[in-house]
Design a protein around this motif. Structure first.
Motif, PDB file in Angstrom:
ATOM      1  N   GLY A  24      79.147  12.389 117.406  1.00  0.00           N
ATOM      2  CA  GLY A  24      80.078  12.050 116.334  1.00  0.00           C
ATOM      3  C   GLY A  24      81.153  11.099 116.829  1.00  0.00           C
ATOM      4  O   GLY A  24      81.417  10.066 116.198  1.00  0.00           O
ATOM      5  N   ASN A  25      81.757  11.422 117.982  1.00  0.00           N
ATOM      6  CA  ASN A  25      82.793  10.548 118.527  1.00  0.00           C
ATOM      7  C   ASN A  25      82.241   9.162 118.834  1.00  0.00           C
ATOM      8  O   ASN A  25      82.893   8.148 118.597  1.00  0.00           O
ATOM      9  N   LEU A  26      81.010   9.131 119.356  1.00  0.00           N
ATOM     10  CA  LEU A  26      80.410   7.834 119.691  1.00  0.00           C
ATOM     11  C   LEU A  26      80.226   7.005 118.425  1.00  0.00           C
ATOM     12  O   LEU A  26      80.555   5.820 118.393  1.00  0.00           O
ATOM     13  N   ILE A  27      79.726   7.660 117.369  1.00  0.00           N
ATOM     14  CA  ILE A  27      79.463   6.918 116.131  1.00  0.00           C
ATOM     15  C   ILE A  27      80.775   6.397 115.549  1.00  0.00           C
ATOM     16  O   ILE A  27      80.870   5.222 115.157  1.00  0.00           O
ATOM     17  N   VAL A  28      81.806   7.244 115.535  1.00  0.00           N
ATOM     18  CA  VAL A  28      83.094   6.811 114.991  1.00  0.00           C
ATOM     19  C   VAL A  28      83.635   5.628 115.791  1.00  0.00           C
ATOM     20  O   VAL A  28      84.054   4.612 115.230  1.00  0.00           O
ATOM     21  N   ALA A  29      83.577   5.756 117.137  1.00  0.00           N
ATOM     22  CA  ALA A  29      84.109   4.676 117.982  1.00  0.00           C
ATOM     23  C   ALA A  29      83.359   3.373 117.739  1.00  0.00           C
ATOM     24  O   ALA A  29      83.968   2.300 117.610  1.00  0.00           O
ATOM     25  N   LEU A  30      82.030   3.460 117.651  1.00  0.00           N
ATOM     26  CA  LEU A  30      81.245   2.236 117.465  1.00  0.00           C
ATOM     27  C   LEU A  30      81.478   1.652 116.076  1.00  0.00           C
ATOM     28  O   LEU A  30      81.520   0.436 115.898  1.00  0.00           O
ATOM     29  N   LEU A  31      81.649   2.544 115.090  1.00  0.00           N
ATOM     30  CA  LEU A  31      81.880   2.075 113.720  1.00  0.00           C
ATOM     31  C   LEU A  31      83.187   1.290 113.648  1.00  0.00           C
ATOM     32  O   LEU A  31      83.240   0.176 113.106  1.00  0.00           O
ATOM     33  N   ILE A  32      84.246   1.872 114.242  1.00  0.00           N
ATOM     34  CA  ILE A  32      85.544   1.185 114.209  1.00  0.00           C
ATOM     35  C   ILE A  32      85.455  -0.128 114.986  1.00  0.00           C
ATOM     36  O   ILE A  32      85.945  -1.164 114.533  1.00  0.00           O
ATOM     37  N   ALA A  33      84.787  -0.093 116.149  1.00  0.00           N
ATOM     38  CA  ALA A  33      84.653  -1.324 116.938  1.00  0.00           C
ATOM     39  C   ALA A  33      83.910  -2.388 116.144  1.00  0.00           C
ATOM     40  O   ALA A  33      84.257  -3.572 116.185  1.00  0.00           O
ATOM     41  N   THR A  34      82.884  -1.967 115.402  1.00  0.00           N
ATOM     42  CA  THR A  34      82.122  -2.943 114.614  1.00  0.00           C
ATOM     43  C   THR A  34      82.980  -3.554 113.519  1.00  0.00           C
ATOM     44  O   THR A  34      82.923  -4.759 113.267  1.00  0.00           O
ATOM     45  N   ILE A  35      83.817  -2.700 112.885  1.00  0.00           N
ATOM     46  CA  ILE A  35      84.700  -3.247 111.841  1.00  0.00           C
ATOM     47  C   ILE A  35      85.668  -4.248 112.461  1.00  0.00           C
ATOM     48  O   ILE A  35      85.850  -5.363 111.950  1.00  0.00           O
ATOM     49  N   LYS A  36      86.260  -3.859 113.615  1.00  0.00           N
ATOM     50  CA  LYS A  36      87.189  -4.780 114.273  1.00  0.00           C
ATOM     51  C   LYS A  36      86.497  -6.096 114.627  1.00  0.00           C
ATOM     52  O   LYS A  36      87.031  -7.180 114.394  1.00  0.00           O
ATOM     53  N   ALA A  37      85.293  -5.965 115.190  1.00  0.00           N
ATOM     54  CA  ALA A  37      84.567  -7.177 115.600  1.00  0.00           C
ATOM     55  C   ALA A  37      84.258  -8.045 114.389  1.00  0.00           C
ATOM     56  O   ALA A  37      84.360  -9.277 114.453  1.00  0.00           O
ATOM     57  N   SER A  38      83.883  -7.404 113.278  1.00  0.00           N
ATOM     58  CA  SER A  38      83.569  -8.188 112.084  1.00  0.00           C
ATOM     59  C   SER A  38      84.792  -8.933 111.591  1.00  0.00           C
ATOM     60  O   SER A  38      84.708 -10.099 111.181  1.00  0.00           O
ATOM     61  N   VAL A  39      85.947  -8.261 111.629  1.00  0.00           N
ATOM     62  CA  VAL A  39      87.172  -8.919 111.176  1.00  0.00           C
ATOM     63  C   VAL A  39      87.469 -10.132 112.050  1.00  0.00           C
ATOM     64  O   VAL A  39      87.769 -11.225 111.548  1.00  0.00           O
ATOM     65  N   VAL A  40      87.352  -9.951 113.364  1.00  0.00           N
ATOM     66  CA  VAL A  40      87.606 -11.087 114.264  1.00  0.00           C
ATOM     67  C   VAL A  40      86.632 -12.219 113.971  1.00  0.00           C
ATOM     68  O   VAL A  40      87.011 -13.388 113.842  1.00  0.00           O
ATOM     69  N   ALA A  41      85.350 -11.867 113.827  1.00  0.00           N
ATOM     70  CA  ALA A  41      84.341 -12.916 113.630  1.00  0.00           C
ATOM     71  C   ALA A  41      84.541 -13.626 112.297  1.00  0.00           C
ATOM     72  O   ALA A  41      84.478 -14.845 112.211  1.00  0.00           O
ATOM     73  N   LEU A  42      84.799 -12.836 111.254  1.00  0.00           N
ATOM     74  CA  LEU A  42      84.860 -13.447 109.924  1.00  0.00           C
ATOM     75  C   LEU A  42      86.120 -14.278 109.737  1.00  0.00           C
ATOM     76  O   LEU A  42      86.078 -15.347 109.130  1.00  0.00           O
ATOM     77  N   ILE A  43      87.261 -13.787 110.245  1.00  0.00           N
ATOM     78  CA  ILE A  43      88.521 -14.465 109.922  1.00  0.00           C
ATOM     79  C   ILE A  43      89.017 -15.322 111.089  1.00  0.00           C
ATOM     80  O   ILE A  43      89.164 -16.532 110.944  1.00  0.00           O
ATOM     81  N   PHE A  44      89.232 -14.696 112.260  1.00  0.00           N
ATOM     82  CA  PHE A  44      89.714 -15.513 113.380  1.00  0.00           C
ATOM     83  C   PHE A  44      88.694 -16.585 113.761  1.00  0.00           C
ATOM     84  O   PHE A  44      89.046 -17.695 114.141  1.00  0.00           O
ATOM     85  N   MET A  45      87.422 -16.232 113.704  1.00  0.00           N
ATOM     86  CA  MET A  45      86.404 -17.214 114.089  1.00  0.00           C
ATOM     87  C   MET A  45      85.896 -18.001 112.878  1.00  0.00           C
ATOM     88  O   MET A  45      84.932 -18.750 112.990  1.00  0.00           O
ATOM     89  N   HIS A  46      86.517 -17.791 111.730  1.00  0.00           N
ATOM     90  CA  HIS A  46      86.240 -18.596 110.522  1.00  0.00           C
ATOM     91  C   HIS A  46      84.813 -18.484 110.013  1.00  0.00           C
ATOM     92  O   HIS A  46      84.356 -19.355 109.280  1.00  0.00           O
ATOM     93  N   LEU A  47      84.091 -17.454 110.423  1.00  0.00           N
ATOM     94  CA  LEU A  47      82.683 -17.397 110.034  1.00  0.00           C
ATOM     95  C   LEU A  47      82.539 -17.302 108.520  1.00  0.00           C
ATOM     96  O   LEU A  47      81.566 -17.778 107.944  1.00  0.00           O
ATOM     97  N   LYS A  48      83.545 -16.701 107.883  1.00  0.00           N
ATOM     98  CA  LYS A  48      83.467 -16.511 106.430  1.00  0.00           C
ATOM     99  C   LYS A  48      83.419 -17.853 105.701  1.00  0.00           C
ATOM    100  O   LYS A  48      82.806 -17.967 104.645  1.00  0.00           O
ATOM    101  N   TRP A  49      84.102 -18.865 106.253  1.00  0.00           N
ATOM    102  CA  TRP A  49      84.157 -20.157 105.569  1.00  0.00           C
ATOM    103  C   TRP A  49      83.268 -21.190 106.258  1.00  0.00           C
ATOM    104  O   TRP A  49      83.233 -22.337 105.875  1.00  0.00           O
ATOM    105  N   ASP A  50      82.594 -20.762 107.285  1.00  0.00           N
ATOM    106  CA  ASP A  50      81.824 -21.706 108.099  1.00  0.00           C
ATOM    107  C   ASP A  50      80.458 -21.944 107.458  1.00  0.00           C
ATOM    108  O   ASP A  50      80.108 -21.326 106.464  1.00  0.00           O
ATOM    109  N   HIS A  51      79.681 -22.857 108.075  1.00  0.00           N
ATOM    110  CA  HIS A  51      78.307 -23.041 107.613  1.00  0.00           C
ATOM    111  C   HIS A  51      77.552 -21.726 107.715  1.00  0.00           C
ATOM    112  O   HIS A  51      77.725 -20.982 108.679  1.00  0.00           O
ATOM    113  N   LYS A  52      76.694 -21.501 106.757  1.00  0.00           N
ATOM    114  CA  LYS A  52      75.927 -20.261 106.767  1.00  0.00           C
ATOM    115  C   LYS A  52      75.068 -20.187 108.033  1.00  0.00           C
ATOM    116  O   LYS A  52      74.869 -19.107 108.598  1.00  0.00           O
ATOM    117  N   PHE A  53      74.597 -21.331 108.496  1.00  0.00           N
ATOM    118  CA  PHE A  53      73.701 -21.330 109.666  1.00  0.00           C
ATOM    119  C   PHE A  53      74.393 -20.761 110.901  1.00  0.00           C
ATOM    120  O   PHE A  53      73.762 -20.089 111.711  1.00  0.00           O
TER     121      PHE A  53
END
Lengths: 545, 169, 226
Positions: B57-86
């Motif tokens: 349970g702890n592992l899943i929670v930790a990985l879930l939160i890490a994935t959300i954090k990583a997605s936020v960094v990728a989508l916004i800081f790394m501009h993936l949300k507005w970038d080319h789909k490719f």
């Protein structure tokens, strides 16, 4: 000629045109600092041919040692080093960079009508990284050799072996970066620098195969990097990840290694398939049959290649579940390979086949790849592999694929594009002799090894049972014919540089874009940026009418 | 450099008439909001690690939160949300191949040596391996077979699940 | 979101960077910019798979030596790890803002933000230094070098092998990142970047965010759940 309206006035003899990429600037320094993809391709070509020569010498030594069942010319330790260096030199110095980095670098921008690759400086950096890696590997040979086999299996490589494993693996590590940068460069170039009108489905199929190769280079090579890094740390600092005495898992090394190295065999074969497609189409004056099928089968092979690495580990102690999964998935590789095979045959059917030197190599490719590919299915079958694993059957199988298919396609491509690269025609007769000896010598050497393998001769043995001696000797005689064939080919090509007749722009009457500029091309590739209006293998209406 | 709003609404610098590059600038508050989210999730993941919901349970929670954090960094800081789909496809394909790598490798390490335990209780007669009736040709319960498995293959020895139940941290 | 985007094309006209020109083999600046970024994304793929090998090793050995991993991870300092997480996230934030100010031609602000990012990176390494020296002092070392006594479970050395390899390679990436940030900081001071040309700032930014991304997974796996 075919593809564009702007190139009709091109194609004069080079001396009339004056400057080309070879004589634009002069001196060693101008080559070492060039960012021209053609010069970088030529330097890669020379480098991989040196690597091929080095690997070839070790191959001949290994075969010579195996002439008799006991000691012939070297002791057992030297024998271990000879077959390791043969494998490592051939794989890392020759086959992996052979077609993509030399012919690919030279022709990829030309074939899409671009002036250069997307990142020319990165391209030069990748060449330097290749050289640096090669130096480390040569240093390993000088400072004690390597005797682990080209796969560097632990725990032997991480602890027991007393040879220069770290230097050799670090060399491979650095060459991995070179491979990654080439792949990255090609992907971006194909996406961003295609000439106006050059849609994806108008690209020559060689480029599709390079695209698929590049995907593998980018996705798989980093795992080799971390594997070798861990191996180096294991050997230097005993970190224990691969060391069973410290709780590590030596089979894990094999997973890591083959996650790269199995896709890597498709880094080796896919470009060869692409070259064969160009040759078969051009020299039979026929549009490629099933263009999209060949294009997508290249990408499919690249993707499936990531799912089958465990078929190298059927007897390594991996779980039975894994073995079954990997055996099952391995058969999927045969589907796109079969698609290619039938489409090549379909291309030849009804074509006006000309038995030029490149075409001879192309047809030899079909023949040898069929044998190499089908024997791969035997080895992918779990129960059969338990018997054939680590025998000469495996050795023969991968030599049919790597040497019989990739190297043959590479030399076919070299003969096909030689006039374009050097502006010289070679002596057809001598080239045919070289080809014939290579083809005969190759089958002589390696078909024998299929028989040796099925009779139970294990690979990498120094002393062997007397009953295998006649076949081993037969295989060794074949290797001499094979070596002579390559020697004649080299002499033929080298001679053409001095005495060859000037090459016309399009000696084979090909339709692809690289033939629509002068031979050799100017530094900027095309006088005017080409505009593509026809498919890669389509001839203008007035010509076909 | 004459570009209007309307011309570049796909993200980075498309649509400039002369092919020059026009940047795609996000409002400052988007960055502040992202930063705050990341800090908040860091606190949450540390706090969650003190709550005992079982190791998995702890592992899943930790990985879930890490994935959300990583997605936020990728989508916004790394501009993936507005970038080319490719570029997004490139990024996601790396994750897919990583999953294949780890997943299939674990199909070995998690199940290694399972056949040995059965083989050990059903020794094959090497002189007559295809003999119709082998002694006790039935599945052996795993516990009974465990000692045999331990000795059969050195690297596989540890793959039988550790018997010790660890104290919760 | 994109509707809110501020168009700055016109404003940058007076501040074209004189050194910038489109390379001869690209048809226009936009293609060159996109090509560069695609190249960086492909490079990031190789980085993910490089670290992926270590994540794979972590998963396998965690499953194999679960008690050791649980016991060993208590020896990591989660306060220091937590501080470093916040430091890296802050540096990612300032890096993203540096790209934004480069897009807006705010050269001085870009310099300041890059300097803060650099300081954060240095701070990260200082904390790492204290962590490492503590581990070395206690003999919590990889594999054969492991000397710490009073461990109840079998193979803590494997945990520390993975810990040192992962954080070590990550640390090397931080050092390389500092070099790259310094490089664009110096170029920025020479006024080489503008809203028209800021590709190096953005591309170094992408790399730096990836370094952050890797740490986002390293921290909970190594320090929190073990």
């Amino acid at each position: 000629m075919a593809n564009t309206a702007t190139v009709d006035e091109l194609g004069h003899a080079p001396e009339v045109r004056g400057k080309n990429y070879l004589n634009q600037t002069a001196g060693v320094w101008s080559w070492l600092t060039t960012v021209d993809h053609k010069r970088i391709g030529i330097m890669y070509l020379v480098s991989v041919l040196v690597g091929f020569g080095l690997g070839g010498i070790f191959a001949l030594l290994v075969r010579l040692e195996l002439l008799t069942a006991k000691k012939t010319i070297m002791d057992a330790t030297q024998y271990n080093q000879a077959f390791t260096l043969h494998g490592a030199a051939m794989v890392f110095l020759f086959i992996i960079p052979s077609i993509p980095a030399s012919l690919g670098n030279f022709f990829l921008p030309l074939m899409i009508g671009a002036k250069d690759v997307a990142f020319p400086k990165l391209n030069l950096l990748s060449l330097y990284l290749f050289w640096i890696g090669a130096i480390f590997m040569l240093a390993a040979i000088v400072t004690g050799g390597v005797d682990t086999g080209w796969t560097f299996y632990v725990p032997y490589a991480s602890g027991v072996s007393t040879t220069s494993v770290i230097s050799a693996t670090f060399g491979v590590f650095v060459m991995g970066f070179s491979s990654i940068l080439t792949g990255l460069n090609f992907i971006v170039t194909l996406h961003k620098l295609r000439a106006p009108g050059m849609s994806w489905y108008r690209m020559p199929l060689f480029l599709w195969s390079l695209y698929a190769t590049s995907i593998i280079q980018v996705l798989a090579t980093p795992v080799l990097g971390i594997t070798l890094l861990l191996l180096i740390f294991e050997r230097a600092f005993h970190i224990g990840i691969f060391d069973p005495t410290l709780g590590g898992d030596p089979v894990l090394f094999q997973h890591f290694f083959w996650f790269y190295s199995h896709p890597a065999v498709y880094i080796m074969i896919l470009p060869g398939m692409g070259v064969a497609t160009e040759i078969l189409s051009t020299h039979s004056k026929r549009r490629v049959f099933g263009y999209k099928a060949i294009a997508f089968s290249s990408v499919a092979i690249a993707l499936v290649s990531f799912l089958v690495w465990g078929h190298h580990m059927f007897v390594s102690g991996q779980s039975e579940l894994s073995s079954a999964i990997f055996s099952f998935l391995t058969f999927f590789v045969a589907i796109p390979s079969g698609v290619k095979m039938f489409n090549w045959l379909g291309t030849l059917w009804g074509g006006s086949i000309r038995f030029t030197v490149p075409m001879l190599y192309g047809i030899a490719f079909l023949f040898l790849f069929a044998i190499g590919g089908l024997t791969g299915l035997f080895l992918g079958t779990l129960s059969v592999d338990l018997h054939l694993h680590d025998t000469y059957f495996v050795v023969a199988h991968f030599h049919y694929v790597m040497m019989g298919s990739t190297a043959i396609a590479f030399f076919g491509g070299l003969h096909h594009w030689w006039p374009k690269m050097t502006g010289k025609m070679y002596d057809e007769k001598l080239a045919r002799v070289g080809f014939a000896l290579t083809f005969i010598g190759f089958n002589w050497t390696f078909f024998t090894q299929f028989i040796l393998g099925t009779r139970g001769m294990p690979r990498r043995y120094y002393n062997y049972l007397d009953q295998f001696q006649p076949l081993h000797a037969f295989s060794t005689y074949g290797s001499w014919v094979l070596g002579t064939g390559f020697l004649i080919t080299f002499i033929c090509l080298a001679r053409s540089l001095k005495t060859g007749a000037p090459a016309p722009a399009n000696p084979w009457d090909s339709t692809t874009l690289e033939w629509q500029t002068a031979s050799p091309p100017i530094t900027e590739n095309f006088e005017k940026a080409p505009i593509v209006t026809l498919d890669a293998y389509e001839r203008p209406a007035e010509e076909t009418a | 450099m004459s570009t209007s709003h309307a011309e570049h609404d796909h993200g980075h610098g498309h649509g400039s008439a002369n092919g020059d590059h026009v940047p795609h600038v996000l409002p400052f508050k988007v960055y502040i909001g992202t930063f705050a989210t990341l800090l908040f999730l860091t606190v949450v993941t540390v706090a969650a690690s003190y709550v005992d919901i079982g190791h998995t349970g702890n592992l899943i929670v930790a990985l879930l939160i890490a994935t959300i954090k990583a997605s936020v960094v990728a989508l916004i800081f790394m501009h993936l949300k507005w970038d080319h789909k490719f570029h997004g496809i490139i990024f996601v394909s790396a994750l897919i191949f990583l999953a294949v790598f780890i997943g299939i490798t674990m199909s070995d390490t998690e199940f290694r040596g399972e056949a040995e335990s059965i083989e050990a209780h059903n020794p094959v007669d090497l002189k007559d391996p295809f003999k119709a009736q082998r002694t006790g040709d039935v599945a052996i319960p795993k516990e009974a077979a465990a000692p045999a498995a331990a000795g059969s293959a050195a690297p596989a020895a540890g793959s039988a699940a550790p018997a010790v139940t660890p104290a919760k941290h | 979101m994109s509707a809110k985007a501020e168009a700055l094309g016109g404003a940058g006209e007076s501040k074209l960077s004189p050194q910038f020109h489109v390379a001869h083999h690209f048809d226009k600046a936009d293609t060159q910019f996109d090509a560069g970024r695609m190249g960086v994304w492909l490079f990031l793929v190789t980085e993910i798979l490089l670290f992926g090998g270590l994540f794979c090793a972590f998963a396998i050995f965690r499953s194999k030596y679960f008690p050791s991993f649980v016991e060993a991870h208590h020896h990591l300092d989660r306060v220091m790890g937590g501080i470093n997480t916040i430091v890296l996230i802050t540096s990612s934030f300032t890096m993203a803002l540096a790209v934004r100010s480069a897009q807006k031609n705010e050269t001085k602000k870009t310099t300041l933000l890059l300097a803060i990012t650099l300081a954060c990176a240095a701070g990260f390494l200082v904390v790492k230094y204290f962590e490492y020296s503590h581990k070395i002092h206690d003999g919590l070392l990889p594999g054969g070098n492991f000397t710490a006594a009073d461990f109840a479970s079998g193979h803590p050395g494997i945990f520390f092998a993975i810990y040192f390899m992962m954080t070590g390679i990550h640390g090397v990436h931080v050092v390389i990142g500092m070099g790259l940030i310094l490089w664009i900081l110096l170029r920025n001071q020479k006024n080489e970047f503008s809203s028209r040309y800021y590709a190096p700032v953005e591309n170094v930014g992408l790399y730096w965010h990836l370094v952050d991304l890797v740490w986002i997974f390293l921290f909970p796996l190594l320090y929190l759940v073990g």
